[in-house]
Scaffold this motif. Structure first.
Motif, PDB file in Angstrom:
ATOM      1  N   PRO A   1      -8.097   7.080  21.407  1.00 15.20           N
ATOM      2  CA  PRO A   1      -6.939   6.432  20.745  1.00 15.20           C
ATOM      3  C   PRO A   1      -6.114   5.562  21.697  1.00 15.20           C
ATOM      4  CG  PRO A   1      -7.126   8.693  20.025  1.00 15.20           C
ATOM      5  CD  PRO A   1      -8.156   8.521  21.099  1.00 15.20           C
ATOM      6  N   SER A   2      -5.984   5.985  22.969  1.00 15.05           N
ATOM      7  CA  SER A   2      -5.217   5.159  23.919  1.00 15.05           C
ATOM      8  C   SER A   2      -5.900   3.814  24.113  1.00 15.05           C
ATOM      9  CB  SER A   2      -5.116   5.840  25.281  1.00 15.05           C
ATOM     10  OG  SER A   2      -4.551   7.102  25.147  1.00 15.05           O
ATOM     11  N   LEU A   3      -7.232   3.830  24.256  1.00 17.82           N
ATOM     12  CA  LEU A   3      -7.959   2.575  24.456  1.00 17.82           C
ATOM     13  C   LEU A   3      -7.918   1.737  23.174  1.00 17.82           C
ATOM     14  CD1 LEU A   3     -11.075   3.740  26.516  1.00 17.82           C
ATOM     15  CD2 LEU A   3      -8.877   2.886  27.334  1.00 17.82           C
ATOM     16  N   VAL A   4      -7.924   2.402  22.023  1.00 20.41           N
ATOM     17  CA  VAL A   4      -7.825   1.672  20.756  1.00 20.41           C
ATOM     18  C   VAL A   4      -6.484   0.947  20.678  1.00 20.41           C
ATOM     19  CG1 VAL A   4      -7.512   1.980  18.256  1.00 20.41           C
ATOM     20  CG2 VAL A   4      -9.454   3.041  19.406  1.00 20.41           C
ATOM     21  N   ALA A   5      -5.411   1.628  21.026  1.00 20.91           N
ATOM     22  CA  ALA A   5      -4.078   1.015  20.947  1.00 20.91           C
ATOM     23  C   ALA A   5      -4.022  -0.231  21.831  1.00 20.91           C
ATOM     24  CB  ALA A   5      -3.015   2.022  21.379  1.00 20.91           C
ATOM     25  N   MET A   6      -4.575  -0.090  23.045  1.00 17.00           N
ATOM     26  CA  MET A   6      -4.595  -1.209  23.975  1.00 17.00           C
ATOM     27  C   MET A   6      -5.408  -2.377  23.397  1.00 17.00           C
ATOM     28  SD  MET A   6      -6.129  -0.797  27.760  1.00 17.00           S
ATOM     29  CE  MET A   6      -7.795  -1.389  27.630  1.00 17.00           C
ATOM     30  N   THR A   7      -6.504  -2.062  22.723  1.00 17.29           N
ATOM     31  CA  THR A   7      -7.374  -3.101  22.176  1.00 17.29           C
ATOM     32  C   THR A   7      -6.715  -3.798  20.986  1.00 17.29           C
ATOM     33  OG1 THR A   7      -9.252  -1.777  22.863  1.00 17.29           O
ATOM     34  CG2 THR A   7      -9.699  -3.544  21.301  1.00 17.29           C
ATOM     35  N   VAL A   8      -6.089  -3.009  20.126  1.00 22.07           N
ATOM     36  CA  VAL A   8      -5.423  -3.585  18.964  1.00 22.07           C
ATOM     37  C   VAL A   8      -4.318  -4.540  19.418  1.00 22.07           C
ATOM     38  CG1 VAL A   8      -3.930  -3.036  16.994  1.00 22.07           C
ATOM     39  CG2 VAL A   8      -5.999  -1.706  17.407  1.00 22.07           C
ATOM     40  N   TRP A   9      -3.627  -4.160  20.466  1.00 21.62           N
ATOM     41  CA  TRP A   9      -2.582  -5.021  21.048  1.00 21.62           C
ATOM     42  C   TRP A   9      -3.165  -6.400  21.388  1.00 21.62           C
ATOM     43  CZ3 TRP A   9      -2.478  -6.607  26.346  1.00 21.62           C
ATOM     44  CH2 TRP A   9      -1.284  -7.217  26.753  1.00 21.62           C
ATOM     45  N   GLY A  10      -4.444  -6.440  21.768  1.00 20.34           N
ATOM     46  CA  GLY A  10      -5.059  -7.713  22.164  1.00 20.34           C
ATOM     47  C   GLY A  10      -5.680  -8.489  21.018  1.00 20.34           C
ATOM     48  N   MET A  11      -5.471  -8.055  19.761  1.00 21.00           N
ATOM     49  CA  MET A  11      -6.158  -8.702  18.648  1.00 21.00           C
ATOM     50  C   MET A  11      -5.349  -9.822  17.995  1.00 21.00           C
ATOM     51  SD  MET A  11      -8.179  -5.758  16.612  1.00 21.00           S
ATOM     52  CE  MET A  11      -9.614  -4.951  17.285  1.00 21.00           C
ATOM     53  N   GLY A  12      -4.596 -10.556  18.779  1.00 16.74           N
ATOM     54  CA  GLY A  12      -3.752 -11.605  18.221  1.00 16.74           C
ATOM     55  C   GLY A  12      -4.494 -12.638  17.398  1.00 16.74           C
ATOM     56  N   SER A  13      -5.783 -12.814  17.691  1.00 16.29           N
ATOM     57  CA  SER A  13      -6.518 -13.848  16.976  1.00 16.29           C
ATOM     58  C   SER A  13      -6.618 -13.523  15.490  1.00 16.29           C
ATOM     59  CB  SER A  13      -7.906 -13.990  17.570  1.00 16.29           C
ATOM     60  OG  SER A  13      -8.599 -12.778  17.421  1.00 16.29           O
ATOM     61  N   MET A  14      -6.732 -12.238  15.187  1.00 16.86           N
ATOM     62  CA  MET A  14      -6.840 -11.841  13.786  1.00 16.86           C
ATOM     63  C   MET A  14      -5.563 -12.174  13.015  1.00 16.86           C
ATOM     64  SD  MET A  14      -8.381  -8.282  12.715  1.00 16.86           S
ATOM     65  CE  MET A  14      -9.746  -7.656  13.596  1.00 16.86           C
ATOM     66  N   ILE A  15      -4.427 -11.991  13.682  1.00 11.49           N
ATOM     67  CA  ILE A  15      -3.155 -12.309  13.038  1.00 11.49           C
ATOM     68  C   ILE A  15      -3.151 -13.783  12.643  1.00 11.49           C
ATOM     69  CG2 ILE A  15      -0.658 -12.488  13.382  1.00 11.49           C
ATOM     70  CD1 ILE A  15      -0.894 -10.144  15.335  1.00 11.49           C
ATOM     71  N   VAL A  16      -3.606 -14.621  13.578  1.00 12.75           N
ATOM     72  CA  VAL A  16      -3.583 -16.059  13.329  1.00 12.75           C
ATOM     73  C   VAL A  16      -4.502 -16.423  12.151  1.00 12.75           C
ATOM     74  CG1 VAL A  16      -4.141 -18.289  14.338  1.00 12.75           C
ATOM     75  CG2 VAL A  16      -2.945 -16.589  15.695  1.00 12.75           C
ATOM     76  N   ILE A  17      -5.673 -15.790  12.098  1.00 13.78           N
ATOM     77  CA  ILE A  17      -6.596 -16.076  10.996  1.00 13.78           C
ATOM     78  C   ILE A  17      -6.008 -15.606   9.663  1.00 13.78           C
ATOM     79  CG2 ILE A  17      -8.881 -15.617  10.039  1.00 13.78           C
ATOM     80  CD1 ILE A  17      -9.918 -15.267  12.863  1.00 13.78           C
ATOM     81  N   PHE A  18      -5.480 -14.382   9.652  1.00 14.26           N
ATOM     82  CA  PHE A  18      -4.892 -13.867   8.411  1.00 14.26           C
ATOM     83  C   PHE A  18      -3.734 -14.740   7.947  1.00 14.26           C
ATOM     84  CE2 PHE A  18      -6.496  -9.355   9.342  1.00 14.26           C
ATOM     85  CZ  PHE A  18      -7.556  -9.512   8.468  1.00 14.26           C
ATOM     86  N   LEU A  19      -2.916 -15.158   8.914  1.00 15.61           N
ATOM     87  CA  LEU A  19      -1.755 -15.975   8.546  1.00 15.61           C
ATOM     88  C   LEU A  19      -2.210 -17.280   7.900  1.00 15.61           C
ATOM     89  CD1 LEU A  19       1.270 -16.231   8.569  1.00 15.61           C
ATOM     90  CD2 LEU A  19       1.155 -17.102  10.896  1.00 15.61           C
ATOM     91  N   ALA A  20      -3.233 -17.896   8.490  1.00 17.12           N
ATOM     92  CA  ALA A  20      -3.734 -19.139   7.906  1.00 17.12           C
ATOM     93  C   ALA A  20      -4.295 -18.887   6.509  1.00 17.12           C
ATOM     94  CB  ALA A  20      -4.806 -19.738   8.811  1.00 17.12           C
ATOM     95  N   GLY A  21      -4.976 -17.763   6.339  1.00 23.07           N
ATOM     96  CA  GLY A  21      -5.515 -17.418   5.030  1.00 23.07           C
ATOM     97  C   GLY A  21      -4.405 -17.216   4.015  1.00 23.07           C
ATOM     98  N   LEU A  22      -3.346 -16.538   4.451  1.00 25.08           N
ATOM     99  CA  LEU A  22      -2.223 -16.280   3.535  1.00 25.08           C
ATOM    100  C   LEU A  22      -1.572 -17.585   3.097  1.00 25.08           C
ATOM    101  CD1 LEU A  22      -0.518 -13.205   5.237  1.00 25.08           C
ATOM    102  CD2 LEU A  22      -1.696 -13.244   3.041  1.00 25.08           C
ATOM    103  N   GLN A  23      -1.549 -18.549   4.020  1.00 28.30           N
ATOM    104  CA  GLN A  23      -0.913 -19.812   3.663  1.00 28.30           C
ATOM    105  C   GLN A  23      -1.752 -20.600   2.665  1.00 28.30           C
ATOM    106  OE1 GLN A  23      -0.108 -21.146   7.632  1.00 28.30           O
ATOM    107  NE2 GLN A  23       1.849 -20.064   7.698  1.00 28.30           N
ATOM    108  N   ASN A  24      -3.024 -20.216   2.519  1.00 30.28           N
ATOM    109  CA  ASN A  24      -3.881 -20.871   1.531  1.00 30.28           C
ATOM    110  C   ASN A  24      -3.792 -20.223   0.150  1.00 30.28           C
ATOM    111  OD1 ASN A  24      -4.796 -22.684   3.348  1.00 30.28           O
ATOM    112  ND2 ASN A  24      -6.724 -21.638   3.778  1.00 30.28           N
ATOM    113  N   VAL A  25      -3.111 -19.090   0.057  1.00 28.88           N
ATOM    114  CA  VAL A  25      -2.978 -18.437  -1.260  1.00 28.88           C
ATOM    115  C   VAL A  25      -2.043 -19.290  -2.116  1.00 28.88           C
ATOM    116  CG1 VAL A  25      -2.107 -16.409  -2.469  1.00 28.88           C
ATOM    117  CG2 VAL A  25      -3.393 -16.140  -0.342  1.00 28.88           C
ATOM    118  N   PRO A  26      -2.543 -19.805  -3.255  1.00 27.74           N
ATOM    119  CA  PRO A  26      -1.729 -20.733  -4.039  1.00 27.74           C
ATOM    120  C   PRO A  26      -0.443 -20.085  -4.546  1.00 27.74           C
ATOM    121  CG  PRO A  26      -4.004 -20.692  -4.809  1.00 27.74           C
ATOM    122  CD  PRO A  26      -3.850 -19.568  -3.854  1.00 27.74           C
ATOM    123  N   ARG A  27       0.661 -20.788  -4.339  1.00 27.85           N
ATOM    124  CA  ARG A  27       1.963 -20.313  -4.750  1.00 27.85           C
ATOM    125  C   ARG A  27       2.005 -20.063  -6.270  1.00 27.85           C
ATOM    126  NH1 ARG A  27       6.414 -19.608  -2.011  1.00 27.85           N
ATOM    127  NH2 ARG A  27       5.471 -19.860   0.022  1.00 27.85           N
TER     128      ARG A  27
END
Lengths: 295, 277
Positions: free
Chosen positions: A159-185
């Motif tokens: 779990p400690s190594l998982v927490a450290m790894t999740v901290w480094g997953m910023g790229s996923m945030i960026v992809i999800f954010l772009a996807g969310l912005q494509n959801v039609p209003r």
């Protein structure tokens, strides 16, 4: 040379493609056969190899105490990192999708851990996790929780190594954010008109429309996290008692430290079949939960 | 309704700020420790900031950990690799996007499908092959693969971009007598510059941060890359935390600077690979 003639087109196409095809054959296809071939030998990389049939496989499945540990550790780590990574990134992306001040700045901040060398961040985290002087234990101490040997404990190492790894997953945030912005209003407003609430929007509009993006992230981060190496190499060396002995680290140790190329190749091939099977399962089950627009 | 919205925006801003600062925290801790004495680093309860900033930690660290040497080594691998990836991935992408040839579909599926191939599986046979060529100890084995297609994701991204550019441009160039090389490098490449910059930056980061490759192919300390040297330094100087933290800070700084310069392209690159694929 005129580009229109189609005979020369084929030649040009193959010339342009040549490096990629060389790569396909020499870095992917032949090595797969190579791994299978070497796995049938007792090669140490130094002396002449001898064919030993399935000897390495028998040893792995019957007498290698570390192998089972390694499979469990790798699956535990990868599933933990991917699932918590997706939940973490999706939540942050949902929050960043709101009109909040300095949104672009925060998006950049969450991405930074992704661009720096994993070894650098692993070293810093190891100090934060340190049992006697580390900050994490100090903060826990302030709220009355006793010291934890994070990286040395059989319960907390992964779990400690998982927490450290999740901290480094910023790229996923960026992809999800772009996807969310494509959801039609308009879709979201339709839920408002029908009297739905935020949960309804999330459950019936956002998640289905995002499912292909979630699927891609799930698959790619699964493949990359199953190949986790740096934390095991830099911080735990597979300890405590094989709890962080991830497959790639085990392969590296057998192949390049113990010089057992044959044995390490057998491990590699098992690992390959394992990932391929898992990928197939992920693809097969994706039909049941993935939503494609227009289908 | 409106007031409710404002309240939730405020709550979300606070949560994001707290989480964002938490994400930055390890970096702060690293830099702060790099200016402390080891005695201060081992203080318990931990100090938030050094009582006096020990700038001399850096010259000291450089004397035991020649980071510039290691960074130069890393660049020796990274820069040619970036060139190789950009060159060979655009060539392949052009073939797939613009040309018709026998077996195109098959090669496309195989090349793009290799995206799913876990690279760790083939490490040993590839190492064995380099050993037979007598090149298993040095930079060659780390650089050459970059010239062999530059990775499935990059080829795919380039191709997707080339497909969006109208063929009229090529047609006009063909009428003017241009060959494929000129069409690709003089006409199309400038039009897909953003994606090329993204690919270049990501390749740079990937090679700069790689650890497993150098561990396998580089054995002499003076040839070490920065990641590799840092890993060795930590195991060798286990308790000299001020130097380890200073070394870490130096290893982490170049990618961070690069990221801030090319931020827009990093974000776009990630978005493209995540949404187009």
């Amino acid at each position: 040379m005129n580009a229109r003639r189609s005979g020369s087109n084929t030649l040009t196409a193959y010339l342009f493609l040549a490096p990629a095809l060389l790569g396909l054959f020499f870095l992917t296809i032949f090595p797969i056969f190579g791994v299978a071939g070497i796995s049938l030998t007792n090669w140490s990389g130094l002396e002449k190899p001898a064919l030993i049939g399935l000897g390495n496989y028998t040893e792995i499945f019957t007498s290698d105490f570390y192998f089972a540990r390694s499979v469990v550790a790798t699956l535990y780590f990868a599933l933990g990192a991917v699932i918590s990574g997706i939940i973490y990134s999706f939540c942050i992306a949902l929050m960043l999708n709101r009109r909040i001040p300095a949104r672009g700045f925060w998006r950049s901040v969450f991405f930074i851990p992704y661009v720096v060398p994993a070894i650098g961040t692993a070293v810093v985290w190891s100090w934060l996790y340190e049992a006697n002087f580390g900050l994490i234990n100090y903060v826990l101490h302030l709220v009355g929780i006793p010291k934890v040997q994070w990286l040395q404990s059989t319960t907390f190492a992964v779990p400690s190594l998982v927490a450290m790894t999740v901290w480094g997953m910023g790229s996923m945030i960026v992809i999800f954010l772009a996807g969310l912005q494509n959801v039609p209003r308009a879709y979201l407003e339709a839920v408002d008109i029908d009297g739905g609430n935020t949960w309804h929007k999330f459950r019936h509009i956002t998640v289905p429309l995002m499912s292909p993006v979630i699927f891609y992230n799930f698959l790619m981060s699964m493949i990359s996290n199953l190949q986790v190496f740096v934390p095991a190499y830099a911080l735990t060396r597979g300890e405590p008692s094989g709890r962080t002995l991830f497959m790639v680290f085990l392969m590296y140790r057998e192949g390049f430290i113990h010089n057992s190329f044959g044995y390490a190749s057998a491990l590699s091939l098992i690992f390959f079949i394992f990932i391929a099977a898992l990928t197939a399962v992920i693809f097969a089950t994706s039909r049941t939960w993935m939503f494609y627009e227009g289908e | 309704m409106n007031r409710q919205n404002t309240t939730s925006t405020i709550i979300i801003s606070v949560v994001i700020t707290v989480l964002g600062l938490a994400v930055l925290f390890p970096f702060f801790w690293m830099v702060r420790s790099s200016f402390m004495s080891n005695i201060e680093i081992y203080k318990y309860p931990p100090l938030l900031l050094p009582t006096n900033w020990k700038l001399e930690n850096y010259p000291y660290t450089l004397s035991v950990f020649p980071s510039l040497r290691y960074m130069l080594n890393t660049l020796t691998i990274t820069l040619p690799s970036v060139v190789g990836v950009l060159l060979t991935s655009t060539l392949a992408a052009y073939s797939f996007a613009r040309l018709d040839f026998p077996l195109k579909r098959l090669w496309f599926v195989l090349v793009i499908g290799s995206m799913l191939m876990p690279g760790a599986v083939t490490i040993i046979p590839i190492f064995v092959a380099w050993t037979f060529l007598g090149l298993s100890n040095g930079y060659t084995a780390l650089i050459v693969p970059a010239f062999l297609g530059g990775g499935a994701v990059n080829i795919f991204l380039c191709r997707q971009f080339l497909m969006t550019i109208p063929r009229d441009l090529d047609e006009a160039a063909i009428i003017d007598g241009a060959g494929h090389v000129r069409i690709l490098f003089q006409i199309l490449s400038p039009l897909i510059k953003p994606v090329l910059i993204s690919i270049g930056l990501f390749t740079f980061i990937l090679y700069w941060n790689d650890l497993l490759g150098p561990l396998i192919y580089i054995s002499r300390n003076e040839q070490n890359t920065i990641s590799q040297a840092l890993a060795n330094f930590r195991s060798g100087f286990g308790t000299d935390w001020k130097a380890i933290m200073a070394a870490c800070t130096m290893a982490v700084t170049p990618p961070v600077i690069l990221y801030f310069i090319g931020q827009k392209y990093f974000i776009e690159g990630i978005v493209l690979s995540g949404l187009k694929a």
